[in-house]
Design a protein around this motif. Structure first.
Motif, PDB file in Angstrom:
ATOM      1  N   ILE A  96       0.840  -1.211   0.000  1.00 24.75           N
ATOM      2  CA  ILE A  96       0.000   0.000   0.000  1.00 24.75           C
ATOM      3  C   ILE A  96       0.869   1.253   0.000  1.00 24.75           C
ATOM      4  CG2 ILE A  96      -1.637   1.368   1.370  1.00 24.75           C
ATOM      5  CD1 ILE A  96      -2.871  -1.266   2.316  1.00 24.75           C
ATOM      6  N   HIS A  97       1.874   1.265   0.862  1.00 30.85           N
ATOM      7  CA  HIS A  97       2.754   2.441   0.938  1.00 30.85           C
ATOM      8  C   HIS A  97       3.514   2.634  -0.370  1.00 30.85           C
ATOM      9  CE1 HIS A  97       5.216   5.499   2.880  1.00 30.85           C
ATOM     10  NE2 HIS A  97       6.301   4.893   2.437  1.00 30.85           N
ATOM     11  N   GLY A  98       4.043   1.523  -0.900  1.00 29.77           N
ATOM     12  CA  GLY A  98       4.827   1.616  -2.132  1.00 29.77           C
ATOM     13  C   GLY A  98       4.009   2.089  -3.320  1.00 29.77           C
ATOM     14  N   LEU A  99       2.761   1.649  -3.398  1.00 30.27           N
ATOM     15  CA  LEU A  99       1.930   2.021  -4.546  1.00 30.27           C
ATOM     16  C   LEU A  99       1.154   3.318  -4.309  1.00 30.27           C
ATOM     17  CD1 LEU A  99       0.487  -1.478  -5.588  1.00 30.27           C
ATOM     18  CD2 LEU A  99       2.381  -0.220  -6.624  1.00 30.27           C
ATOM     19  N   ALA A 100       0.461   3.415  -3.175  1.00 25.07           N
ATOM     20  CA  ALA A 100      -0.421   4.567  -2.941  1.00 25.07           C
ATOM     21  C   ALA A 100       0.334   5.820  -2.500  1.00 25.07           C
ATOM     22  CB  ALA A 100      -1.478   4.191  -1.904  1.00 25.07           C
ATOM     23  N   THR A 101       1.125   5.707  -1.426  1.00 21.27           N
ATOM     24  CA  THR A 101       1.820   6.891  -0.897  1.00 21.27           C
ATOM     25  C   THR A 101       2.760   7.497  -1.928  1.00 21.27           C
ATOM     26  OG1 THR A 101       1.742   5.947   1.339  1.00 21.27           O
ATOM     27  CG2 THR A 101       3.277   7.760   0.967  1.00 21.27           C
ATOM     28  N   TYR A 102       3.565   6.667  -2.565  1.00 20.98           N
ATOM     29  CA  TYR A 102       4.521   7.179  -3.546  1.00 20.98           C
ATOM     30  C   TYR A 102       3.813   7.757  -4.763  1.00 20.98           C
ATOM     31  CZ  TYR A 102       8.212   4.836  -0.868  1.00 20.98           C
ATOM     32  OH  TYR A 102       9.079   4.446   0.121  1.00 20.98           O
ATOM     33  N   SER A 103       2.709   7.145  -5.180  1.00 21.92           N
ATOM     34  CA  SER A 103       1.968   7.657  -6.333  1.00 21.92           C
ATOM     35  C   SER A 103       1.413   9.045  -6.043  1.00 21.92           C
ATOM     36  CB  SER A 103       0.810   6.707  -6.685  1.00 21.92           C
ATOM     37  OG  SER A 103       1.292   5.462  -7.128  1.00 21.92           O
ATOM     38  N   ILE A 104       0.812   9.193  -4.864  1.00 20.92           N
ATOM     39  CA  ILE A 104       0.194  10.479  -4.490  1.00 20.92           C
ATOM     40  C   ILE A 104       1.263  11.572  -4.384  1.00 20.92           C
ATOM     41  CG2 ILE A 104      -1.022  11.703  -2.644  1.00 20.92           C
ATOM     42  CD1 ILE A 104      -2.477   9.027  -2.067  1.00 20.92           C
ATOM     43  N   LEU A 105       2.371  11.272  -3.704  1.00 25.36           N
ATOM     44  CA  LEU A 105       3.425  12.279  -3.540  1.00 25.36           C
ATOM     45  C   LEU A 105       4.038  12.669  -4.882  1.00 25.36           C
ATOM     46  CD1 LEU A 105       5.296  10.995  -0.336  1.00 25.36           C
ATOM     47  CD2 LEU A 105       3.858  13.036  -0.547  1.00 25.36           C
ATOM     48  N   LEU A 106       4.300  11.677  -5.733  1.00 20.64           N
ATOM     49  CA  LEU A 106       4.908  11.969  -7.032  1.00 20.64           C
ATOM     50  C   LEU A 106       3.985  12.831  -7.882  1.00 20.64           C
ATOM     51  CD1 LEU A 106       7.353  11.356  -8.919  1.00 20.64           C
ATOM     52  CD2 LEU A 106       5.985   9.486  -9.864  1.00 20.64           C
ATOM     53  N   LYS A 107       2.700  12.501  -7.895  1.00 27.59           N
ATOM     54  CA  LYS A 107       1.746  13.250  -8.721  1.00 27.59           C
ATOM     55  C   LYS A 107       1.539  14.664  -8.179  1.00 27.59           C
ATOM     56  CE  LYS A 107      -0.853  13.112 -12.362  1.00 27.59           C
ATOM     57  NZ  LYS A 107      -0.251  12.863 -13.691  1.00 27.59           N
ATOM     58  N   LEU A 108       1.400  14.784  -6.859  1.00 26.31           N
ATOM     59  CA  LEU A 108       1.138  16.091  -6.262  1.00 26.31           C
ATOM     60  C   LEU A 108       2.331  17.036  -6.367  1.00 26.31           C
ATOM     61  CD1 LEU A 108      -0.840  15.267  -2.979  1.00 26.31           C
ATOM     62  CD2 LEU A 108      -1.722  16.326  -5.064  1.00 26.31           C
ATOM     63  N   LEU A 109       3.535  16.502  -6.135  1.00 26.56           N
ATOM     64  CA  LEU A 109       4.715  17.367  -6.046  1.00 26.56           C
ATOM     65  C   LEU A 109       5.467  17.545  -7.359  1.00 26.56           C
ATOM     66  CD1 LEU A 109       6.132  16.147  -2.605  1.00 26.56           C
ATOM     67  CD2 LEU A 109       4.642  18.099  -3.083  1.00 26.56           C
ATOM     68  N   SER A 110       5.186  16.698  -8.355  1.00 27.41           N
ATOM     69  CA  SER A 110       5.920  16.840  -9.613  1.00 27.41           C
ATOM     70  C   SER A 110       5.033  16.763 -10.858  1.00 27.41           C
ATOM     71  CB  SER A 110       6.999  15.751  -9.720  1.00 27.41           C
ATOM     72  OG  SER A 110       6.400  14.473  -9.895  1.00 27.41           O
ATOM     73  N   GLY A 111       3.843  16.194 -10.713  1.00 27.18           N
ATOM     74  CA  GLY A 111       2.961  16.023 -11.865  1.00 27.18           C
ATOM     75  C   GLY A 111       3.351  14.875 -12.775  1.00 27.18           C
ATOM     76  N   LEU A 112       4.355  14.094 -12.373  1.00 30.04           N
ATOM     77  CA  LEU A 112       4.825  12.982 -13.198  1.00 30.04           C
ATOM     78  C   LEU A 112       3.922  11.759 -13.030  1.00 30.04           C
ATOM     79  CD1 LEU A 112       8.643  13.299 -12.392  1.00 30.04           C
ATOM     80  CD2 LEU A 112       7.495  14.010 -14.501  1.00 30.04           C
ATOM     81  N   SER A 113       4.013  10.832 -13.975  1.00 31.58           N
ATOM     82  CA  SER A 113       3.165   9.646 -13.973  1.00 31.58           C
ATOM     83  C   SER A 113       3.710   8.566 -13.039  1.00 31.58           C
ATOM     84  CB  SER A 113       3.055   9.072 -15.391  1.00 31.58           C
ATOM     85  OG  SER A 113       2.469   7.786 -15.375  1.00 31.58           O
ATOM     86  N   PRO A 114       2.958   8.198 -11.995  1.00 30.46           N
ATOM     87  CA  PRO A 114       3.400   7.104 -11.118  1.00 30.46           C
ATOM     88  C   PRO A 114       3.502   5.771 -11.856  1.00 30.46           C
ATOM     89  CG  PRO A 114       1.647   8.393 -10.090  1.00 30.46           C
ATOM     90  CD  PRO A 114       1.718   8.821 -11.524  1.00 30.46           C
ATOM     91  N   ILE A 115       2.615   5.556 -12.825  1.00 31.26           N
ATOM     92  CA  ILE A 115       2.628   4.291 -13.576  1.00 31.26           C
ATOM     93  C   ILE A 115       3.958   4.136 -14.313  1.00 31.26           C
ATOM     94  CG2 ILE A 115       1.568   3.009 -15.476  1.00 31.26           C
ATOM     95  CD1 ILE A 115      -1.098   4.232 -14.678  1.00 31.26           C
ATOM     96  N   MET A 116       4.437   5.226 -14.912  1.00 27.09           N
ATOM     97  CA  MET A 116       5.706   5.173 -15.628  1.00 27.09           C
ATOM     98  C   MET A 116       6.857   4.911 -14.654  1.00 27.09           C
ATOM     99  SD  MET A 116       6.902   5.190 -18.657  1.00 27.09           S
ATOM    100  CE  MET A 116       5.591   5.957 -19.641  1.00 27.09           C
ATOM    101  N   LEU A 117       6.787   5.510 -13.464  1.00 26.01           N
ATOM    102  CA  LEU A 117       7.826   5.277 -12.460  1.00 26.01           C
ATOM    103  C   LEU A 117       7.884   3.804 -12.081  1.00 26.01           C
ATOM    104  CD1 LEU A 117       9.863   6.298 -10.238  1.00 26.01           C
ATOM    105  CD2 LEU A 117       7.880   6.433  -8.725  1.00 26.01           C
ATOM    106  N   PHE A 118       6.733   3.214 -11.749  1.00 28.32           N
ATOM    107  CA  PHE A 118       6.712   1.813 -11.326  1.00 28.32           C
ATOM    108  C   PHE A 118       7.128   0.886 -12.467  1.00 28.32           C
ATOM    109  CE2 PHE A 118       3.242   3.440  -8.366  1.00 28.32           C
ATOM    110  CZ  PHE A 118       4.126   3.580  -7.303  1.00 28.32           C
TER     111      PHE A 118
END
Length: 448
Positions: A248-270
């Motif tokens: 949950i932390h790896g997928l949800a927390t990191y996705s939210i922080l990445l999107k909010l603070l940079s606008g980048l795609s979490p899917i591409m990161l993972f």
């Protein structure tokens, strides 16, 4: 590629090696138990099929693979960090990088342990309170904050490199790089030399990556041939809860922080973190995986060298999200097993202690258990309770490491974007870095 080994992507080959290793390990444990192992004697020496395979071949090859990865860590961090700092046109950028990186690492660690404790209270893993163990855990003394700060500065940088003391290496490399930037033509000539060395080291990383499927195979085979199924069954609720919170932390927390603070795609990161995550899962070491993490950040995520060379070694040392999750669940678990009621102030103390300890115990061997001992002592829980979870900690450590290095790269992307040092074309290109990660051994001479 004409080589049959290159018909599959590196990710697919690593996954195949991991799956095959797990299968072989489980089969070995089922076939060669105490009653069914095949023993024989040669020149008076007793040999066992199980021991030859597991403690001999698999253990030896696995240690060689881990040693090969660790071999690259110190030169890679030292050279890459010098290359990054020696080319900084704005000295204040280094201060911003440090503040942003440490701040984000602390925030993600605090979120991780809060999430872990909340889930452990909602789904109590130790409510039965009937677990026991013959294992004795002896808590080690954690260093004081003053000692940690003093020990960040090396009295002998060569000795620091020999011992792999990452914080001391980072400090010396940063100072050396700044001195090079201030030395004029001599500094520029030396920078060119370090840039060439860095290129060669990154190529060495690629060579090790191409051997990874075999290393992953032997590591998984040895682990699953020795892990006790009974231990996992006894702690299945604790194990499952920690595992779920990590995901949950790896997928949800990191996705939210990445999107909010940079606008980048979490899917591409993972998607681009798959190889590095599999490496981390297999080695259970953020430091050993660091060469692969840095290669991923530069070639696949487009993070500039001046950012990645600083944030990733720092993250491998102080970013303990996965460990914080283990601490959160383990603290509640041990409290429930020993029937100790913790107050809200106790839970807040656990969050604060674990968050600060993630930096305060950086670089200390066995850091996860030392941090947990500190947390338990802070809220007057028996440190002996750690012995209850040692049996399954090795398996959970694999997932914790994968989460940690994903968090390192997520923070690097955010910091790089804020500093204008992120190549978004590379980040958004699904095929970025794929060409660099392959070495055609059959046509090596033609390529050179």
């Amino acid at each position: 590629m004409s080589s049959s080994a290159h018909k599959y992507s590196l990710t697919a080959r690593i996954f195949i090696g991991m799956a095959a290793g797990i299968l072989i390990g489980v089969l070995l444990q089922l076939l060669f138990d105490d009653s069914g192992d095949f023993a024989f004697s040669v020149f008076g020496f007793e040999f066992s099929t199980y021991n030859i395979l597991v403690e001999g071949i698999f253990s030896t090859l696995g240690q060689i693979f881990i040693a090969s990865l660790k071999m690259l860590v110190v030169p890679l961090v030292f050279v890459s960090l010098i290359c990054g700092t020696s080319t900084l046109s704005d000295p204040s950028k280094l201060g911003r990088l440090g503040a942003k990186s440490v701040g984000l690492y602390i925030v993600t660690t605090a979120i991780a342990i809060t999430l872990a404790m909340s889930m452990a209270l909602l789904f109590p893993p130790g409510e039965s309170g009937n677990l026991s163990t013959d294992v004795v855990y002896q808590a080690k003394e954690a260093p004081s904050l003053s000692d940690v700060i003093v020990n960040m500065f090396p009295s002998n940088p060569i000795n620091s490199m020999a011992q792999g003391n990452m914080l001391q290496i980072i400090v010396f490399a940063v100072l050396f790089g700044i001195a090079m930037a201030m030395t004029g033509d001599a500094g520029k000539r030396l920078t060119a030399v370090f840039e060439d060395i860095n290129t060669v080291i990154m190529r060495l990383v690629t060579i090790i990556m191409n051997l990874a499927p075999y290393g992953v195979f032997v590591l998984m085979a040895k682990l699953f041939a020795t892990v006790s199924a009974e231990t996992i069954y006894d702690l299945v609720k604790y194990f499952g809860l920690v595992f779920i919170v990590l995901i949950i932390h790896g997928l949800a927390t990191y996705s939210i922080l990445l999107k909010l603070l940079s606008g980048l795609s979490p899917i591409m990161l993972f998607r681009k973190m798959r190889d590095a995550a599999l490496f981390a899962f297999s080695t259970s070491s953020s430091s050993a995986t660091l060469p692969v993490t840095m290669e991923t950040a530069k070639n696949k995520l487009g993070v500039g060298n001046s950012v990645s060379s600083f944030t990733l070694p720092l993250g491998a040392t102080i970013n303990m999200d996965g460990t914080a999750i283990m601490q959160g669940v383990a603290t509640v678990f041990i409290a429930q097993v020993y029937a100790v009621d913790l107050s809200m102030s106790d839970y807040l103390m656990v969050i604060l202690t674990a968050t600060l300890a993630s930096i305060g115990t950086a670089g200390v061997p066995g850091v996860g258990l030392i941090m947990l001992a500190m947390v338990l002592q802070q809220v007057n829980l028996p440190v002996e309770g750690i012995a209850l979870i040692i049996g399954v900690d090795r398996l959970l450590d694999m997932t914790r490491t994968a989460v940690n290095i994903t968090g390192d790269c997520m923070v690097s992307c955010i910091v790089a974007k804020s500093e204008g040092d992120l190549d978004e074309k590379v980040f958004n290109d699904p095929k970025a870095g794929l060409k660099e990660e392959d070495v055609d051994f059959e046509h090596f001479e033609k390529n050179t």
